[in-house]
Design a protein around this motif. Structure first.
Motif, PDB file in Angstrom:
ATOM      1  N   TYR B  53      85.460  84.908  35.237  1.00  0.00           N
ATOM      2  CA  TYR B  53      86.751  84.206  35.222  1.00  0.00           C
ATOM      3  C   TYR B  53      86.528  82.692  35.377  1.00  0.00           C
ATOM      4  CZ  TYR B  53      90.821  82.243  37.663  1.00  0.00           C
ATOM      5  OH  TYR B  53      91.837  81.428  38.094  1.00  0.00           O
ATOM      6  N   ARG B  56      85.142  81.147  32.190  1.00  0.00           N
ATOM      7  CA  ARG B  56      86.147  80.970  31.159  1.00  0.00           C
ATOM      8  C   ARG B  56      86.946  79.683  31.435  1.00  0.00           C
ATOM      9  NH1 ARG B  56      90.786  83.955  30.441  1.00  0.00           N
ATOM     10  NH2 ARG B  56      90.408  85.081  32.371  1.00  0.00           N
ATOM     11  N   GLY B  57      87.354  79.523  32.677  1.00  0.00           N
ATOM     12  CA  GLY B  57      88.158  78.359  33.047  1.00  0.00           C
ATOM     13  C   GLY B  57      87.379  77.057  32.957  1.00  0.00           C
ATOM     14  N   GLN B  60      86.810  76.001  29.320  1.00  0.00           N
ATOM     15  CA  GLN B  60      88.061  75.495  28.768  1.00  0.00           C
ATOM     16  C   GLN B  60      88.327  74.069  29.270  1.00  0.00           C
ATOM     17  OE1 GLN B  60      91.688  76.777  30.726  1.00  0.00           O
ATOM     18  NE2 GLN B  60      92.568  77.327  28.742  1.00  0.00           N
ATOM     19  N   ARG B  61      88.119  73.871  30.566  1.00  0.00           N
ATOM     20  CA  ARG B  61      88.413  72.577  31.177  1.00  0.00           C
ATOM     21  C   ARG B  61      87.505  71.477  30.621  1.00  0.00           C
ATOM     22  NH1 ARG B  61      91.469  71.401  36.039  1.00  0.00           N
ATOM     23  NH2 ARG B  61      90.885  69.355  36.817  1.00  0.00           N
ATOM     24  N   PRO B 304      96.056  76.685  31.047  1.00  0.00           N
ATOM     25  CA  PRO B 304      94.854  76.500  31.866  1.00  0.00           C
ATOM     26  C   PRO B 304      94.505  77.766  32.647  1.00  0.00           C
ATOM     27  CG  PRO B 304      96.515  74.822  32.364  1.00  0.00           C
ATOM     28  CD  PRO B 304      97.137  75.779  31.415  1.00  0.00           C
ATOM     29  N   VAL B 305      93.236  78.120  32.612  1.00  0.00           N
ATOM     30  CA  VAL B 305      92.775  79.281  33.372  1.00  0.00           C
ATOM     31  C   VAL B 305      92.674  78.902  34.851  1.00  0.00           C
ATOM     32  CG1 VAL B 305      90.865  80.905  33.690  1.00  0.00           C
ATOM     33  CG2 VAL B 305      91.501  80.161  31.374  1.00  0.00           C
ATOM     34  N   LEU B 306      92.101  77.749  35.116  1.00  0.00           N
ATOM     35  CA  LEU B 306      91.908  77.307  36.500  1.00  0.00           C
ATOM     36  C   LEU B 306      93.003  76.339  36.917  1.00  0.00           C
ATOM     37  CD1 LEU B 306      88.074  76.623  36.388  1.00  0.00           C
ATOM     38  CD2 LEU B 306      89.198  78.407  37.728  1.00  0.00           C
TER      39      LEU B 306
END
Lengths: 268, 439
Positions: B53, B56-57, B60-61, B304-306
């Motif tokens: 997890y 992934r975040g 992306q960031r 946003p994941v995070l």
């Protein structure tokens, strides 16, 4: 339209020989809406491998390293420029860069006070008439400083110059920039050459509805056909004509001589 | 049980770290002091799914942050579209006008990103800070793992932990990808730098030359490494561990003695890659941090994941109102400061300090951000042989080549002071290894 011949000469005399002298020069004028550079050549001594480039403000650069020992560094630029009437260029570059203060233009108490005065004296002029307002500001800058060499340095801020009530063209230009930016008028610093004989010159350009207009607060005139522009930036530092480091312990003395003269129009 | 055994070896490992010179240099009262970076043997353990997890975040960031830097020094679409107000960009001390219009090799700006996260008591991860300039710290868990493995190999047989020696390969891959053709060098300001140990360690591991500024020179628009015999070798990529303002006295700070004159000019012409690119500070500014979730939506069209820690910008009137109304609950950060400096907890201020601070805040709203204090999860450390809970964060490393990869480890820093939330090594904190489980 007028045709100007220019000669820019810079020499740095070192008190002791130096070596590995690394330099960057921003001393070459560029063709713009305001001027067409028809010829331009340079010599640098000691001669060595010189590179050309362009900085992020769009100014032409020359840079290189003189490895051998030297006591005298010479730069000469000569050429011809066809001067055009009107503006100093259109605003297709990044205007916002010139909206914000730098450490040399950031206003404090004195500039803010002067700006209040500027606003009062332009109260009758509609806000949208940027050029007209800026011209009044230019006059106020001229009144606020007395031309005097030696009291300011290249690191003097606009606020400090105003406190001293004097300075040279750099200080006039930066004070006008400070007032304009604080009043939401984008403004930039310009280095160039002025018709006649003397040193290099500095003035200000303000952004007015899609065009840049040159204002010369040292002389309280709008820039027309006697100002050849070399470079522009946010303040003095972006435009410094010569930047260099070297090895060896020496004092350096820099001398600049500029000659700009109208070319006699040839009659066939 | 295995973990217990490791714990008992704390002393041995710290002794070895001292012997290997794993130190952290800091300046205190104007003198240079080298201090050990205390290692705590209880690792932070992150489960496989949890890390997937995070991964992934983080990808992306960092992808969005790279898009942002590219945009800011290029088209500036995010400003035109009014997602980020232009003053936040132009007033940021990290925005470097000389970088405007310069496109680095392969278009990568943040090659190595150190993203600081904390885990709240609710289990949720929050990003506290993005470090996109010269993030340090990867070498510490690497060498600590190496020594633990040596002193207790069975621990790593019994526990399925991702091998963190992989950092070497990731870093090499990032350097090779950016390389414009030539040698790979790591530039250090010298042994009086806080992270000198790390510079030499990473050079040894990746096989790059460790150099100082006076071993590099620009000639004919290319960068060269000059060896002891005077032989010149072209450099294609430079992992520089000096900050932007010292990089090149001809473009940035004129008085810099550790930089290389004209390196910026050859970089501008695409003749050498700089890791990380100059000018990245515009994206890890504490004021810009607020906008990162918006960037992710803007550039990637993804949620946003995070999460960010809940943050307020006093620049916006509405946020200022909130900040003044809830002042005592917030932590205030000066956007220009780093390394745990310029961070103040409102509830620790005296009445006078509070009054002064609020006056300053009203005068310079752009200068500060305010955040909710996250009650983050404690992690046990060993203090005098006893397990004691302490605050800890995690610096995760993301390395960018043709795609971003996340290092399956990270630097866990903890505060040795039980009342402190500040874990920075420059403020005397310690560190732990970070285990990412492979099963």
């Amino acid at each position: 339209m007028s045709m100007l011949r220019f000669h820019y000469h810079m020499e740095i005399a070192f008190s002791e020989p130096v070596w590995d002298h690394v330099y960057t020069l921003k001393c070459l004028p560029k063709t713009s809406e305001h001027q067409e550079i028809l010829e331009c050549s340079y010599t640098i001594s000691p001669a060595n491998k010189i590179q050309e480039g362009m900085d992020s403000f769009g100014n032409r650069m020359l840079y290189g390293t003189a490895e051998e020992r030297q006591s005298l560094f010479l730069v000469d630029v000569t050429g011809r420029a066809k001067m055009r009437e009107g503006d100093s260029g259109y605003g297709n570059e990044d205007i916002s860069l010139y909206r914000y203060h730098t450490s040399l233009t950031r206003p404090e108490e004195r500039i803010l006070e002067l700006l209040a005065d500027c606003r009062e004296r332009t109260a009758q002029i509609p806000k949208a008439r940027v050029y007209d307002r800026a011209c009044v500001y230019m006059g106020i800058v001229r009144e606020s400083l007395a031309y005097q060499k030696g009291i300011t340095t290249i690191n003097t801020t606009a606020e400090e110059a105003l406190a001293l009530r004097g300075g040279v063209c750099q200080d006039y230009a930066q004070l006008l920039i400070a007032l304009c930016r604080e009043d939401k008028i984008p403004a930039r610093y310009v280095v160039g050459m002025l018709k006649g004989e003397g040193e290099s010159h500095a003035w200000t350009e303000v952004y007015d509805n899609g065009r840049w207009v040159g204002l010369d607060p040292t002389n309280n005139v709008v820039v027309e056909q006697s100002h050849i522009k070399i470079s522009h930036g946010r303040d003095y530092r972006d435009c410094s004509i010569n930047r260099g480091v070297f090895r060896g312990q020496a004092d350096q003395r820099q001398r600049i001589r500029v000659e700009v003269a109208e070319e006699a129009v040839r009659i066939l | 049980m295995q973990e217990l055994k490791l714990t008992k070896q704390a002393e041995t490992v710290n002794e070895l770290l001292a012997r290997y010179g794993v130190k952290f240099g800091i300046y205190k009262n104007n003198t240079f002091q080298e201090q050990l970076f205390p290692f705590d043997t209880i690792p932070r353990v992150i489960g496989k799914a949890d890390f997937a997890y995070l991964e992934r975040g983080l990808k992306q960031r960092v992808t969005a942050l790279n898009c942002f830097i590219k945009d800011i020094y290029g088209e500036k679409k995010i400003i035109r579209d009014r997602v980020v107000p232009e003053e936040f960009v132009y007033i940021s001390s990290g925005f470097l006008a000389p970088c405007d219009g310069v496109v680095p090799p392969k278009g990568i700006y943040a090659h190595i990103a150190g993203i600081d996260l904390v885990q709240g008591k609710d289990g949720e991860w929050y990003v506290l800070e993005d470090n996109l300039r010269v993030p340090s710290g990867a070498s510490y868990p690497m060498i600590a793992r190496e020594l633990c493995r040596r002193s207790s190999p069975e621990t790593f047989e019994a526990n399925h932990v991702e091998d963190n020696r992989d950092y070497t390969r990731l870093l090499r891959r990032t350097m090779d990808h950016a390389n414009t053709g030539g040698h790979t060098v790591i530039l250090t300001p010298g042994r009086y730098n806080a992270a000198y140990f790390e510079h030499s360690y990473l050079a040894e591991k990746t096989g790059a030359h460790l150099v100082t500024g006076n071993e590099l020179m620009v000639e004919n628009d290319y960068l060269y490494f000059v060896d002891y015999s005077g032989k010149k070798e072209k450099v294609g990529v430079i992992y520089r561990r000096i900050s932007d303002e010292y990089l090149d006295p001809m473009t940035f700070r004129e008085e810099s003695m550790i930089g290389i004159p004209h390196i910026f000019d050859v970089y501008r012409k695409g003749h050498v890659a700089l890791i990380n690119a100059p000018g990245n500070g515009v994206a890890d500014d504490k004021g810009i941090y607020y906008f990162v979730p918006k960037m992710i939506r803007y550039y990637l069209d993804e949620e946003p994941v995070l999460q960010n820690a809940p943050t307020y910008l006093p620049f916006y009137e509405e946020d200022m109102k909130y900040v003044l109304a809830h002042f005592d609950d917030l932590v205030l950060k000066d956007v220009a400061e780093a390394g745990g400096y310029g961070v103040v907890f409102a509830n620790k201020m005296t009445a006078q300090e509070k009054e002064d601070f609020i006056a300053l805040l009203k005068k310079e709203p752009r200068r500060f951000i305010a955040q909710e204090v996250i009650d983050f999860m404690d992690i046990d450390i060993l203090e005098g042989g006893v397990r004691t809970p302490r605050k800890a964060d995690l610096r995760a490393f993301v390395l960018m080549a043709d795609e971003p990869l996340v290092w399956k480890s990270g630097l866990t820093r903890f505060s040795r002071n039980p009342d402190s939330f500040i874990v920075n090594s420059s403020q005397g904190g310690g560190f732990k290894d970070t285990w990412v489980l492979s099963q």
